[in-house]
Design a protein around this motif. Structure first.
Motif, PDB file in Angstrom:
ATOM      1  N   TYR A 120       0.883  -1.119  -0.143  1.00  0.00           N
ATOM      2  CA  TYR A 120       0.088   0.028   0.022  1.00  0.00           C
ATOM      3  C   TYR A 120       1.008   1.263   0.131  1.00  0.00           C
ATOM      4  CZ  TYR A 120      -3.408  -3.262   1.658  1.00  0.00           C
ATOM      5  OH  TYR A 120      -4.078  -4.620   1.977  1.00  0.00           O
ATOM      6  N   LEU A 150      -3.011   5.241   2.245  1.00  0.00           N
ATOM      7  CA  LEU A 150      -2.413   4.153   1.620  1.00  0.00           C
ATOM      8  C   LEU A 150      -3.137   3.102   0.763  1.00  0.00           C
ATOM      9  CD1 LEU A 150       0.182   3.464   4.240  1.00  0.00           C
ATOM     10  CD2 LEU A 150       0.553   5.470   2.882  1.00  0.00           C
ATOM     11  N   ASN A 151      -3.053   3.520  -0.455  1.00  0.00           N
ATOM     12  CA  ASN A 151      -3.948   2.500  -1.426  1.00  0.00           C
ATOM     13  C   ASN A 151      -3.272   1.494  -1.769  1.00  0.00           C
ATOM     14  OD1 ASN A 151      -6.460   4.494  -1.808  1.00  0.00           O
ATOM     15  ND2 ASN A 151      -4.791   5.657  -2.402  1.00  0.00           N
ATOM     16  N   SER A 152      -3.900   0.221  -2.063  1.00  0.00           N
ATOM     17  CA  SER A 152      -3.380  -0.918  -2.517  1.00  0.00           C
ATOM     18  C   SER A 152      -2.981  -0.628  -3.850  1.00  0.00           C
ATOM     19  CB  SER A 152      -4.706  -1.831  -2.491  1.00  0.00           C
ATOM     20  OG  SER A 152      -4.158  -3.163  -3.153  1.00  0.00           O
ATOM     21  N   PHE A 158      -7.411  -0.353   1.381  1.00  0.00           N
ATOM     22  CA  PHE A 158      -6.548   0.593   1.805  1.00  0.00           C
ATOM     23  C   PHE A 158      -6.110   0.640   3.180  1.00  0.00           C
ATOM     24  CE2 PHE A 158     -10.774   2.295   1.962  1.00  0.00           C
ATOM     25  CZ  PHE A 158     -10.771   2.850   3.402  1.00  0.00           C
ATOM     26  N   ILE A 159      -5.112   1.400   3.554  1.00  0.00           N
ATOM     27  CA  ILE A 159      -4.605   1.323   5.140  1.00  0.00           C
ATOM     28  C   ILE A 159      -4.458   3.019   5.402  1.00  0.00           C
ATOM     29  CG2 ILE A 159      -2.643   1.231   6.464  1.00  0.00           C
ATOM     30  CD1 ILE A 159      -2.287  -1.448   5.193  1.00  0.00           C
ATOM     31  N   ASP A 173      -9.917  -5.768   0.627  1.00  0.00           N
ATOM     32  CA  ASP A 173     -10.462  -5.988  -0.614  1.00  0.00           C
ATOM     33  C   ASP A 173     -11.952  -6.484  -0.547  1.00  0.00           C
ATOM     34  OD1 ASP A 173      -8.330  -4.898  -1.818  1.00  0.00           O
ATOM     35  OD2 ASP A 173      -7.275  -6.887  -2.101  1.00  0.00           O
TER      36      ASP A 173
END
Length: 182
Positions: A120, A150-152, A158-159, A173
């Motif tokens: 991420y 923070l995107n995958s 995401f985080i 997901d």
């Protein structure tokens, strides 16, 4: 002939290498250095979307300087970049999230969280100061202020990472999530 051999030896011994070696250090700024806890913590509680409590632990922050020079680089310039990392470990779930805050080429700052083979990061991040990437964000009825989203790399998960407490929210997901309890 002896003169020619002498000149050749002199050139080999004294003419090779760099006489003006230079080291460039890309160090994390004060904000980036403080954005990750320096101590280990146990019994950190997260709640999932089914209102179940999951317990995690955080490892000690490790800080190091890494060389950015490639192995085939004949340059006389050595580039060292500071990085730090720690892990958030959910033993019962068998998941480990490794957070890395680092400098890269041209003194660019990055934050990445790896979850096994997945990772991420912040989309289109191009800054020398991570503080510029802080944002307010909401998800699943929760509000998050001054956080990194923070995107995958290839999925919808995401985080949310808080510079004050670390990983605050993990959206999987499949729509399930883990939220750190405060």
């Amino acid at each position: 002939m002896k003169i020619l051999v002498g000149i050749l030896c002199f050139t080999i011994i004294y003419g090779c290498g760099c006489s003006d070696d230079e080291t460039i250090n890309y160090n994390l700024n004060e904000f980036e250095s403080s954005a990750m806890s320096t101590i280990a913590q146990d019994n950190i509680q997260f709640i999932n979307d089914e209102q179940e409590i999951q317990t995690a632990k955080v490892t000690v922050k490790i800080t190091e300087n890494q060389s950015l020079n490639s192995s085939d680089d004949d340059s006389c310039i050595v580039v060292l970049a500071e990085s730090q990392e720690n892990e958030l470990i959910f033993e019962d779930l068998g998941r480990t999230f490794t957070t890395i805050i680092e400098k890269r080429d041209e003194n660019k700052s990055h934050i990445i969280v790896a979850d096994g083979p997945g990772f991420y990061g912040i989309d289109s991040l191009n800054t020398e100061n991570l503080e510029e990437a802080l944002a307010d964000f909401s998800s699943d009825g929760y509000e998050f202020n001054n956080v990194f989203v923070l995107n995958s790399g290839s999925h919808s998960g995401f985080i949310i990472y808080s510079p004050l407490i670390g990983i605050q929210f993990i959206k999987n997901d499949d729509g399930s999530y883990l939220k750190r309890m405060e």
